[in-house]
Design an enzyme around this catalytic site. Structure first.
Site, PDB file in Angstrom:
ATOM      1  CG  ASP A 113      -2.050  -0.869   1.040  1.00 13.72           C
ATOM      2  OD1 ASP A 113      -2.292  -1.616  -0.101  1.00 13.72           O
ATOM      3  OD2 ASP A 113      -2.750  -1.170   1.886  1.00 13.72           O
TER       4      ASP A 113
ATOM      5  CG  ASP B 221      -2.954   8.922   7.521  1.00 10.22           C
ATOM      6  OD1 ASP B 221      -2.153   9.204   7.019  1.00 10.22           O
ATOM      7  OD2 ASP B 221      -3.203   7.942   8.045  1.00 10.22           O
TER       8      ASP B 221
ATOM      9  NE  ARG C  19       4.980  21.065  28.124  1.00 12.90           N
ATOM     10  CZ  ARG C  19       6.012  21.791  27.754  1.00 12.90           C
ATOM     11  NH1 ARG C  19       7.211  21.244  27.801  1.00 12.90           N
ATOM     12  NH2 ARG C  19       5.913  22.802  26.855  1.00 12.90           N
TER      13      ARG C  19
ATOM     14  CG  ASP D 105       0.324  11.205  22.751  1.00 11.25           C
ATOM     15  OD1 ASP D 105       0.442  11.966  23.877  1.00 11.25           O
ATOM     16  OD2 ASP D 105       0.647  10.067  23.154  1.00 11.25           O
TER      17      ASP D 105
ATOM     18  CB  SER E  35      -7.866   6.691  11.256  1.00 12.76           C
ATOM     19  OG  SER E  35      -9.047   6.946  11.766  1.00 12.76           O
ATOM     20  CG  LEU E  36      -8.522  -0.211  12.355  1.00 11.21           C
ATOM     21  CD1 LEU E  36      -9.887   0.155  12.711  1.00 11.21           C
ATOM     22  CD2 LEU E  36      -8.164  -0.886  11.434  1.00 11.21           C
TER      23      LEU E  36
ATOM     24  CD  GLN F 131       4.399   7.761   0.475  1.00 16.49           C
ATOM     25  OE1 GLN F 131       4.877   8.611  -0.331  1.00 16.49           O
ATOM     26  NE2 GLN F 131       4.152   6.488   0.368  1.00 16.49           N
TER      27      GLN F 131
END
Length: 289
Positions: free
Chosen positions: A71, A147, A157, A176, A190-191, A246
């Site tokens: 992918d 994404d 932090r 985060d 995302s998953l 990337q």
């Protein structure tokens, strides 16, 4: 669906994968024997038995791109096209991919049908991304198939990230980071951040916080026709913008990332032997104990 036969084929192999390089040489010879014009992305000194051309020439000359890898290689190929609606045939050189649907043993039978114009495509949504700093022109602009990720470094932090949708405040995320994903990207990073799986032909955008300080801040699905803005409100020292895993850049306090649905699409040649749920079952091991 019957289409015009294809005569000019570009090959994009994963250059770090010996089996992909071997297959690229064999594929180039197979295509040349059939009288087709063949081009290979010029990123190494490998001899593929076909002209090695730069990305701009590969984009202009190819009527079909054959991707040999995974992918990540397919995302790279989609970037090379810069919005040109050239179909991409993804051949997975390892385990089945979410986007690279064609196993290596099925390459040549599948390609014979595709070259004759007998194929269908899935249209995948992309996102346009602009990074603004101060009042000048965009510092970074690009497109993503999977994404947009804004995340802190390992020792930084948690970040304060203010998200708005079409000018309306969504929330101030203390987390985060944040992931803004297409339906294609909903099965990527995302998953792992508890985001939902979104059927790839839908037009929607997923916003997923990464390890939010407030556990009630959950992933949400929003319409794609409304611009999303994310502003870094804190001064952490290590927060980064990454596009499709990337390319990336360090952010500063006050930087604003603008995300919109792109007018461009990516066209993936479908494997008629698979449907989306069979891919999910294979990749995610649904139904297994």
């Amino acid at each position: 669906m019957s289409r015009t036969p294809l005569r000019r084929v570009g090959i994009v192999p994963r250059m770090s994968h010996p089996a992909a390089l071997k297959t690229a040489r064999e594929l180039a010879a197979w295509l040349v024997e059939r009288g087709l014009e063949v081009f290979v992305e010029a990123v190494s000194d490998e001899d593929f038995g076909a002209p090695a051309v730069p990305a701009s020439e590969l984009k202009e000359k190819s009527e079909l791109l054959v991707v040999l890898g995974g992918d990540g290689t397919l995302i790279h190929a989609a970037t090379l096209l810069e919005g040109k609606p050239t179909p991409i045939l993804g051949v997975n050189m390892g385990s089945l991919g979410f986007m690279t649907e064609v196993p290596l043993p099925e390459l040549y039978p599948m390609l014979e049908s595709v070259l004759e114009g007998d194929y269908t495509v899935d249209e995948r949504m992309k996102l346009d991304v602009h990074l603004h700093r101060g009042g000048g022109p965009p510092l970074v602009q690009g497109q993503v198939l999977n994404d947009v990720v804004i995340s802190k470094g390992a020792l930084a932090r948690i970040a304060d990230l203010e998200a708005t949708l079409d000018g309306s405040l969504v929330t101030l995320y203390k987390a985060d980071g944040i992931i803004v994903a297409t339906p294609t990207g909903s099965t990527a990073y995302s998953l792992s951040a508890d985001g939902p799986i979104v059927y790839p032909s839908l037009d929607a955008v997923v916003i997923s916080p990464i390890c939010p300080h407030t556990l009630t801040q959950r992933p949400i699905v929003v319409p794609p026709d409304r611009p999303i803005h994310v502003e870094l409100k804190s001064d952490n020292g290590e927060v980064y913008l990454t596009l499709d895993g990337q390319s990336g850049m360090a952010l500063e306090r006050g930087d604003r990332v603008e995300i919109r649905r792109s007018a461009d699409r990516v066209f993936l040649v479908r494997n008629p032997r698979l449907d989306y749920f069979s891919i999910l079952r294979a990749k995610l091991r649904w139904g297994e104990r």
